[in-house]
Design a protein around this motif. Structure first.
Motif, PDB file in Angstrom:
ATOM      1  N   LEU A 224     -14.077   8.024  -3.254  1.00 49.22           N
ATOM      2  CA  LEU A 224     -12.869   7.219  -3.431  1.00 49.22           C
ATOM      3  C   LEU A 224     -13.153   5.745  -3.141  1.00 49.22           C
ATOM      4  O   LEU A 224     -12.680   4.862  -3.858  1.00 49.22           O
ATOM      5  CB  LEU A 224     -11.755   7.741  -2.517  1.00 49.22           C
ATOM      6  N   ALA A 225     -13.950   5.486  -2.113  1.00 45.36           N
ATOM      7  CA  ALA A 225     -14.319   4.105  -1.785  1.00 45.36           C
ATOM      8  C   ALA A 225     -15.090   3.462  -2.925  1.00 45.36           C
ATOM      9  O   ALA A 225     -14.864   2.292  -3.261  1.00 45.36           O
ATOM     10  CB  ALA A 225     -15.133   4.072  -0.498  1.00 45.36           C
ATOM     11  N   ALA A 226     -15.994   4.217  -3.543  1.00 43.00           N
ATOM     12  CA  ALA A 226     -16.764   3.688  -4.672  1.00 43.00           C
ATOM     13  C   ALA A 226     -15.847   3.385  -5.855  1.00 43.00           C
ATOM     14  O   ALA A 226     -15.988   2.350  -6.518  1.00 43.00           O
ATOM     15  CB  ALA A 226     -17.851   4.678  -5.078  1.00 43.00           C
ATOM     16  N   LEU A 227     -14.889   4.271  -6.109  1.00 51.45           N
ATOM     17  CA  LEU A 227     -13.940   4.066  -7.199  1.00 51.45           C
ATOM     18  C   LEU A 227     -13.078   2.825  -6.951  1.00 51.45           C
ATOM     19  O   LEU A 227     -12.918   1.981  -7.841  1.00 51.45           O
ATOM     20  CB  LEU A 227     -13.046   5.295  -7.365  1.00 51.45           C
ATOM     21  N   VAL A 228     -12.558   2.690  -5.750  1.00 49.19           N
ATOM     22  CA  VAL A 228     -11.714   1.544  -5.418  1.00 49.19           C
ATOM     23  C   VAL A 228     -12.521   0.252  -5.476  1.00 49.19           C
ATOM     24  O   VAL A 228     -12.038  -0.775  -5.963  1.00 49.19           O
ATOM     25  CB  VAL A 228     -11.050   1.733  -4.029  1.00 49.19           C
ATOM     26  N   ALA A 229     -13.770   0.280  -5.016  1.00 54.66           N
ATOM     27  CA  ALA A 229     -14.617  -0.916  -5.048  1.00 54.66           C
ATOM     28  C   ALA A 229     -14.865  -1.383  -6.477  1.00 54.66           C
ATOM     29  O   ALA A 229     -14.923  -2.587  -6.737  1.00 54.66           O
ATOM     30  CB  ALA A 229     -15.940  -0.638  -4.343  1.00 54.66           C
ATOM     31  N   ARG A 230     -14.993  -0.438  -7.429  1.00 56.14           N
ATOM     32  CA  ARG A 230     -15.192  -0.808  -8.830  1.00 56.14           C
ATOM     33  C   ARG A 230     -13.933  -1.414  -9.429  1.00 56.14           C
ATOM     34  O   ARG A 230     -14.004  -2.309 -10.266  1.00 56.14           O
ATOM     35  CB  ARG A 230     -15.605   0.416  -9.650  1.00 56.14           C
ATOM     36  N   VAL A 231     -12.786  -0.924  -9.029  1.00 48.20           N
ATOM     37  CA  VAL A 231     -11.518  -1.345  -9.634  1.00 48.20           C
ATOM     38  C   VAL A 231     -11.009  -2.664  -9.051  1.00 48.20           C
ATOM     39  O   VAL A 231     -10.454  -3.492  -9.771  1.00 48.20           O
ATOM     40  CB  VAL A 231     -10.452  -0.235  -9.467  1.00 48.20           C
ATOM     41  N   THR A 232     -11.188  -2.863  -7.752  1.00 44.65           N
ATOM     42  CA  THR A 232     -10.648  -4.059  -7.108  1.00 44.65           C
ATOM     43  C   THR A 232     -11.572  -5.247  -7.296  1.00 44.65           C
ATOM     44  O   THR A 232     -12.776  -5.097  -7.472  1.00 44.65           O
ATOM     45  CB  THR A 232     -10.439  -3.828  -5.597  1.00 44.65           C
ATOM     46  N   LYS A 233     -10.971  -6.412  -7.227  1.00 43.15           N
ATOM     47  CA  LYS A 233     -11.744  -7.649  -7.282  1.00 43.15           C
ATOM     48  C   LYS A 233     -11.805  -8.208  -5.877  1.00 43.15           C
ATOM     49  O   LYS A 233     -11.097  -9.150  -5.536  1.00 43.15           O
ATOM     50  CB  LYS A 233     -11.081  -8.630  -8.225  1.00 43.15           C
ATOM     51  N   GLY A 234     -12.620  -7.616  -5.063  1.00 44.99           N
ATOM     52  CA  GLY A 234     -12.737  -8.042  -3.685  1.00 44.99           C
ATOM     53  C   GLY A 234     -13.347  -6.944  -2.845  1.00 44.99           C
ATOM     54  O   GLY A 234     -13.719  -5.884  -3.339  1.00 44.99           O
ATOM     55  N   THR A 235     -13.415  -7.213  -1.558  1.00 44.86           N
ATOM     56  CA  THR A 235     -13.972  -6.260  -0.610  1.00 44.86           C
ATOM     57  C   THR A 235     -12.850  -5.408  -0.043  1.00 44.86           C
ATOM     58  O   THR A 235     -11.924  -5.944   0.574  1.00 44.86           O
ATOM     59  CB  THR A 235     -14.666  -7.007   0.543  1.00 44.86           C
TER      60      THR A 235
END
Length: 187
Positions: A129-140
């Motif tokens: 889930l963290a990897a998915l969110v990191a790809r979608v968001t523009k930021g940390t």
């Protein structure tokens, strides 16, 4: 003057001062604790609003709320609290702390992410889930995990103000409302 405007101005000044002193991360952590404590402990507001309480006692109360008396807050935070108390703006301190947190996150491109599950999430699920969110968001992403058995299953994911509610409790509530609506149409 508008509370939001005052809070934004104080937050901007605090961030600039903290950046200048190199303590912006420490101040961020302390403002996060202060915001959370002021949101959950209403006695803090009562003591701050009490005109018979001295500025030194109010300062000590706020410092204790931030650090639990383990060690004093950083000098930037102490200076900021003194400024707020001397300016008699303690009624807006919660808004100032929230505004600082938002401004700090924007400055560093941090995206708040919250995951609520009914049972503790497995580490491999969190990682995916963290990897998915990191790809979608523009930021940390800045994660917070909560276990809440009231959602009965599934999860609630909040990303920078957007919310995905895939909990069993909300699905059951949606079905209940649909059934009530259908029954009302029949009658």
């Amino acid at each position: 003057m508008n509370t939001g405007t005052v809070a934004a101005r104080y937050a901007k000044a605090l961030l600039e001062y903290a950046l200048e002193k190199g303590q912006d991360g420490t101040v961020y952590n302390e403002m996060t604790v202060l915001r959370d404590r002021m949101s959950s402990i209403h006695e803090i507001h009562e003591r701050l609003a009490d005109p018979t309480v001295s500025l030194q006692v109010k300062q000590s109360l706020l410092e204790t709320a931030i650090t639990d008396s383990k060690e004093p807050p950083c000098q930037v935070t102490r200076d900021f609290l003194q400024l707020v108390l001397r300016s008699q703006r303690e009624d807006m301190l919660l808004f100032m702390a929230s505004a600082y947190i938002d401004r700090y996150r924007r400055h560093y491109g941090i995206v708040p992410v919250s995951l609520v599950t009914a049972v503790p999430e497995k580490e491999d699920h969190r990682a995916r889930l963290a990897a998915l969110v990191a790809r979608v968001t523009k930021g940390t992403p800045e994660w917070s995990y909560t276990v809440d058995p009231r959602i009965e299953g599934g999860f609630i994911l909040s990303v920078d103000g957007y919310r995905l509610d895939a909990s069993v409790a909300s699905q059951l509530e949606r079905i209940r409302k649909e059934l009530i609506e259908k029954n009302n149409r029949i009658i």
